[in-house]
Design a protein around this motif. Structure first.
Motif, short mmCIF file in Angstrom:
data_model
loop_
_atom_site.label_atom_id
_atom_site.label_comp_id
_atom_site.label_asym_id
_atom_site.label_seq_id
_atom_site.Cartn_x
_atom_site.Cartn_y
_atom_site.Cartn_z
N PHE A 1 -41.61 18.13 -44.83
CA PHE A 1 -42.26 17.49 -45.74
C PHE A 1 -43.45 16.98 -45.36
CE2 PHE A 1 -39.81 14.21 -42.98
CZ PHE A 1 -40.92 13.34 -42.58
N HIS B 1 -45.81 20.01 -46.25
CA HIS B 1 -45.90 20.51 -47.35
C HIS B 1 -46.44 19.51 -48.36
CE1 HIS B 1 -42.24 23.27 -46.35
NE2 HIS B 1 -43.30 23.94 -46.61
N GLU B 2 -46.35 18.14 -48.13
CA GLU B 2 -46.91 17.17 -48.57
C GLU B 2 -48.54 17.32 -48.55
OE1 GLU B 2 -45.17 13.50 -47.95
OE2 GLU B 2 -43.33 14.18 -48.69
N ALA C 1 -50.34 20.06 -50.44
CA ALA C 1 -50.42 19.80 -51.88
C ALA C 1 -51.07 18.69 -52.42
CB ALA C 1 -48.80 19.74 -52.56
N HIS C 2 -50.77 17.51 -51.94
CA HIS C 2 -51.22 16.20 -52.52
C HIS C 2 -52.59 15.87 -52.27
CE1 HIS C 2 -47.23 15.72 -53.76
NE2 HIS C 2 -46.79 15.53 -52.70
N ARG D 1 -42.64 22.84 -54.32
CA ARG D 1 -41.84 21.72 -54.64
C ARG D 1 -42.56 20.49 -55.01
NH1 ARG D 1 -38.88 19.77 -49.86
NH2 ARG D 1 -40.97 19.13 -49.48
N GLU D 2 -43.78 20.36 -53.93
CA GLU D 2 -44.45 19.05 -54.17
C GLU D 2 -45.80 19.19 -55.16
OE1 GLU D 2 -44.14 16.57 -52.04
OE2 GLU D 2 -42.45 17.43 -51.43
N LYS E 1 -44.48 17.79 -58.49
CA LYS E 1 -44.55 16.22 -58.74
C LYS E 1 -45.75 15.70 -59.69
CE LYS E 1 -41.93 15.55 -54.44
NZ LYS E 1 -41.83 14.83 -52.92
N HIS E 2 -46.83 16.52 -59.82
CA HIS E 2 -48.02 16.33 -60.35
C HIS E 2 -47.64 16.78 -61.83
CE1 HIS E 2 -50.50 15.10 -57.06
NE2 HIS E 2 -49.77 15.85 -56.24
N THR F 1 -42.58 10.37 -51.65
CA THR F 1 -42.92 11.41 -50.71
C THR F 1 -42.60 10.67 -49.31
OG1 THR F 1 -45.00 9.96 -50.24
CG2 THR F 1 -45.22 12.08 -51.78
N TYR G 1 -47.15 11.53 -46.88
CA TYR G 1 -48.27 11.27 -47.57
C TYR G 1 -48.41 9.95 -48.41
CZ TYR G 1 -52.25 11.70 -50.90
OH TYR G 1 -53.38 11.50 -51.71
#
Length: 275
Positions: free
Chosen positions: A59, A62-63, A66-67, A91-92, A95-96, A252, A255
């Protein structure tokens, strides 16, 4: 007898984990793929002897891929992930809510296949209708794209084998062309303990192309040294100037809005690589 996997991170140093079982091993058209279950980190994907992801700490990477760019961009609708066949960044991204379409371009279809089978919590969104998966060369996909994406994320292996071209100045220039006029990209750029020269080279190359260039870090225990860097290039938007109202609540594990800014506060020896 105990079975242990060791990633030799330098000629003098490695990281090791006890293996409970080996699920699959295969020499694909591009690399040696191994999927194992470890006692400490859960299921682990290994490519060419290097840990790519594990169930326990995935996590973080990947977070942070992406974020950081997606909260920096004011309205990301079309996102490209180059590499990342395990599906974690996708996957992350999903979430947007502003993201209408996320395209994944992974050169090795076997990574996708075995991630779906043995890493379902990571790869579970690859069949989402907002996602288009292409088994193709990410370098060539970028070269053929023109102002197609709001955000591009380069989720590559280390600069060996099929990923070598993904660390070249020409690739970053192609990314700029593939981004819209206010686009942002981010790439994983390895660790400052063993790959300082690589980080410095990538940062300088990106800085020559993008008006806003930033380096940020995260702690990923199964990656070499545990201290990992990411290089962000942006045509307009600065990740250090994101307004508080841009951040929205989402699930999350690493992040946060506070960490968004804190990740750009670099240790002196890392900051020196950007000067």
């Amino acid at each position: 007898m105990d079975l242990w996997f060791t990633e030799k991170q330098t000629e003098q140093f490695g990281i090791t984990a006890k293996v409970n079982k080996t699920y699959h091993t295969e020499k694909t058209d591009f690399q040696q793929l191994v999927m194992i279950e470890t006692a400490e980190w859960g299921n682990m994907l290994v490519l060419d002897g290097m840990v790519m992801t594990t169930e326990k700490d995935e996590f973080v990477y990947h977070e942070m891929v992406a974020h950081v760019p997606l909260f920096t961009h004011p309205n990301p609708k079309h996102v490209l992930v180059v590499g990342g066949g395990d599906g974690g960044v996708i996957r992350e991204v999903l979430k947007h809510k502003s993201v209408e379409k996320a395209t994944l371009v992974e050169i090795d279809g076997k990574v996708i296949e075995y991630s779906k089978k043995y890493l379902p919590d990571i790869a579970g969104e690859l069949d989402n209708p907002r996602v288009e998966v292409k088994v193709d060369d990410g370098f060539m996909h970028i070269a053929k794209s023109d102002k197609a994406y709001d955000v591009i994320m380069v989720d590559s292996t280390e600069p060996v084998g099929p990923a070598v071209n993904l660390f070249s100045k020409g690739f970053y220039a192609g990314i700029s062309k593939a981004l819209k006029d206010d686009g942002i990209f981010v790439a994983q750029t390895d660790n400052p303990w063993f790959k300082a020269d690589l980080i410095k080279q990538v940062y300088n190359d990106v800085k020559e192309i993008f008006p806003v260039t930033r380096l940020y870090t995260a702690n990923i225990p199964t990656y070499p040294s545990g201290l990992w860097t990411f290089t962000l290039g942006s045509k307009i938007h600065d990740p250090l100037k994101v307004k508080d109202e841009r951040f929205t609540e989402m699930e999350t594990n690493y992040y946060t809005s506070e960490l968004h800014f804190a990740s750009f506060a670099l240790p002196k020896f890392v900051k020196d690589l950007t000067t």
